[in-house]
Design a protein around this motif. Structure first.
Motif, PDB file in Angstrom:
ATOM      1  N   TYR A 154       0.838  -1.201   0.000  1.00 21.57           N
ATOM      2  CA  TYR A 154       0.000   0.000   0.000  1.00 21.57           C
ATOM      3  C   TYR A 154       0.880   1.261   0.000  1.00 21.57           C
ATOM      4  O   TYR A 154       1.022   1.937   1.025  1.00 21.57           O
ATOM      5  N   VAL A 191       2.214  -0.324   4.727  1.00 21.22           N
ATOM      6  CA  VAL A 191       1.580   0.919   4.278  1.00 21.22           C
ATOM      7  C   VAL A 191       2.624   2.042   4.307  1.00 21.22           C
ATOM      8  O   VAL A 191       3.258   2.271   5.337  1.00 21.22           O
ATOM      9  N   ILE A 243      -0.339   4.192  -6.017  1.00 17.54           N
ATOM     10  CA  ILE A 243      -1.008   2.987  -5.534  1.00 17.54           C
ATOM     11  C   ILE A 243      -2.152   2.611  -6.474  1.00 17.54           C
ATOM     12  O   ILE A 243      -2.926   3.475  -6.902  1.00 17.54           O
ATOM     13  N   ARG A 291      -6.250  -1.366  -4.520  1.00 17.21           N
ATOM     14  CA  ARG A 291      -5.571  -1.566  -3.232  1.00 17.21           C
ATOM     15  C   ARG A 291      -5.888  -0.467  -2.217  1.00 17.21           C
ATOM     16  O   ARG A 291      -5.543  -0.575  -1.049  1.00 17.21           O
ATOM     17  N   ILE A 292      -6.519   0.577  -2.674  1.00 16.04           N
ATOM     18  CA  ILE A 292      -6.701   1.752  -1.813  1.00 16.04           C
ATOM     19  C   ILE A 292      -7.536   1.446  -0.582  1.00 16.04           C
ATOM     20  O   ILE A 292      -7.158   1.785   0.549  1.00 16.04           O
ATOM     21  N   GLY A 312      -5.838  -0.611   2.033  1.00  9.67           N
ATOM     22  CA  GLY A 312      -4.758   0.159   2.624  1.00  9.67           C
ATOM     23  C   GLY A 312      -5.267   1.219   3.594  1.00  9.67           C
ATOM     24  O   GLY A 312      -4.668   1.457   4.642  1.00  9.67           O
TER      25      GLY A 312
END
Length: 521
Positions: free
Chosen positions: A139, A453, A479, A483-484, A487
């Motif tokens: 992330y 992260v 990113i 995946r946001i 994360g």
């Protein structure tokens, strides 16, 4: 380093060849190129000595689990280049030894204390530090990096091929002395700068190795030991460091929710360095009336303004576009710095300065003393990329993706971290997060990194690190969209745990959940 073989009869085991080609990867460079590089490296370092017999193409292909044609292509290229030789009915052999084993060179140092010889010591300055292997993290909410999936690979290859014909090479391969590629300058004038309301004439543009070199050259040209300089606080750390190496006459300019204030500190300066379109790092967008006021006061007090428009073409919400400060400047006192790093890739290293001809003329001499000119093959490839329409297409595609990411974060994050203020100026590719009193952004950054992260601690942007202790910057250019959300959940848990431990919460901010107020008053 022990050679793998020294004569025709010496057998080299499969285990040894596996070790030699152990770094081969099917996800990287073309396999035949990787094989060629590994063999050349082994020859030049003495690992493969003269007359060492290589595996047959069939054997090596089977050993590495790749196509035989790939090995054949690699071997033939190395034969053509003289590294290998094919002997009829015998096989493929190393044609000649390389430079021998590479050994570390040790010598006595005649200077006892090098630090006493340094005129400046840049290593002592506080600098932004990001993991070099940031792509390995799940992330990476980092600003200023790029998402490889968004890079226009095929279109860029076409632009590079167009710059690689014999005629094109003859055009850019020579020493340009202190000049720039005329094709790139033309594309800047016709397609790039007009998007920001800037119409540059002859002798008003110089190409740089990214905006970093542009800012560095401007500091060298404009800032002497007694020059009064104004920089934003918080602001871009590298500008603060560049200026601090040139003068001690520095003032941190006052900011509010709209950016720099044209107050007494501003009017007392000879030169100011500003990020008016998306203030770094708060993302504040300076409104049109403030920009006009700034220019009026700068004219009255004879202040020169360097406008760092670092992510201009990534203004992803076009309805809120405001003309650049340079486009409003009728006197030529605004020097404009732009870059392709944020919209294409940082590694491209192409930026530019727009300024009156006398300034550009001096910058050309200064740049010549540094490095003559930026690589003209990159300039020509970029010119082709823009001229073929790829740049405009890329902006549209990237802008749509960035807007989707911005909306996703703006929708999720306020409810996940109700104890924090979350700010993003329209069109920006990052969020500025303020934690409650007692929150430690740098400690949170370190904890988040351990959880995969990556975020940036805000203290680096402040002249006084303690003043920025409560802040974080969260970028979303690097990113992947999918995946946001995961994360954010992981980051939010760490933030709220940190807030609980510090004994602070929402009441300390006096705000309502879901609000997006500016952080500076």
């Amino acid at each position: 380093m022990k050679p793998l073989g020294t004569n025709n009869s010496q057998a080299v085991t499969d285990v040894t060849w596996r070790r030699l080609f152990g770094a081969l990867t099917k996800d990287g460079q073309a396999l035949n190129l990787q094989i060629r590089r590994m063999i050349v490296h082994a020859i030049e370092t003495g690992m493969l000595s003269k007359n060492t017999r290589l595996p047959s193409t069939r054997q090596l292909a089977s050993l590495l689990g790749i196509a035989r044609n790939t090995v054949t292509t690699a071997y033939q290229s190395l034969i053509d280049e003289g590294f290998l030789v094919s002997r009829e009915r015998s096989g493929i052999f190393v044609a000649a030894g390389g430079n021998g084993r590479i050994k570390a060179r040790h010598q006595a140092d005649a200077v006892d204390d090098w630090s006493s010889r340094f005129a400046i010591k840049p290593s002592g300055l506080r600098q932004i530090c990001k993991p070099r292997n940031w792509l390995d993290y799940a992330y990476p909410f980092l600003f200023g990096q790029y998402d490889p999936a968004l890079f226009p690979t095929n279109n860029w290859r076409e632009a590079v091929r167009a710059a690689s014909s014999v005629k094109e090479i003859q055009g850019w391969a020579g020493d340009m002395i202190d000049d720039d590629d005329p094709d790139l300058v033309e594309q800047l004038q016709v397609q790039v700068l007009p998007r920001r309301g800037i119409f540059a004439g002859k002798g008003e543009i110089i190409v740089t190795i990214g905006s970093q070199q542009a800012l560095s050259m401007l500091v060298q040209l404009l800032v002497g030991p007694t020059t009064a300089v104004g920089i934003e606080d918080p602001g871009y750390p590298d500008v603060r460091n560049m200026v601090s190496l040139a003068t001690r006459n520095i003032v941190g300019l006052t900011l509010d929710r709209h950016g720099v204030l044209p107050d007494d500190d501003f009017v007392s300066r000879d030169v100011t360095f500003l990020t008016v379109s998306h203030q770094c790092p708060t993302t504040a967008v300076m409104p049109l009336d403030r920009r006009q006021q700034l220019l009026q006061i700068a004219s009255r007090e004879n202040v020169v303004i360097v406008e760092d428009d670092y992510e201009a073409d990534l203004s992803i919400e076009s309805d809120g576009d405001i003309p650049s400060l340079k486009s409003l400047d009728a006197e030529g006192r605004v020097i404009y710095v732009g870059s392709f790093s944020k919209v294409l890739a940082p590694g491209l290293r192409v930026g530019y300065i727009v300024a009156p001809p006398p300034v550009i003329s001096e910058l050309r001499v200064l740049r010549r003393l540094m490095l003559r000119h930026p690589p003209t093959n990159n300039q020509r490839a970029l010119a082709n990329f823009i001229a073929l329409g790829h740049y405009r297409q890329h902006l549209g595609r990237t802008g749509a993706v960035m807007l989707e990411r911005a909306n996703l974060i703006a929708d999720r994050l306020p409810d996940l971290v109700p104890s924090c203020r979350i700010i993003r100026g329209q069109g920006a590719t990052s969020f500025w997060i303020e934690g409650p009193p007692g929150f430690d952004g740098r400690q949170l950054m370190d904890l988040a990194r351990q959880s995969g992260v990556l975020v940036e601690a805000g203290d680096i942007f402040f002249a006084d690190p303690l003043a920025g202790r409560r802040y974080l910057r969260l970028g979303f250019g690097s990113i992947a969209t999918h995946r946001i959300e995961a994360g954010l959940f992981r980051l939010a848990k760490l933030i709220e745990k940190s807030v609980e431990r510090s004994g602070t919460g929402l009441r300390d901010h006096g705000r309502q959940p879901g609000c997006h107020p500016a952080i500076l008053v």
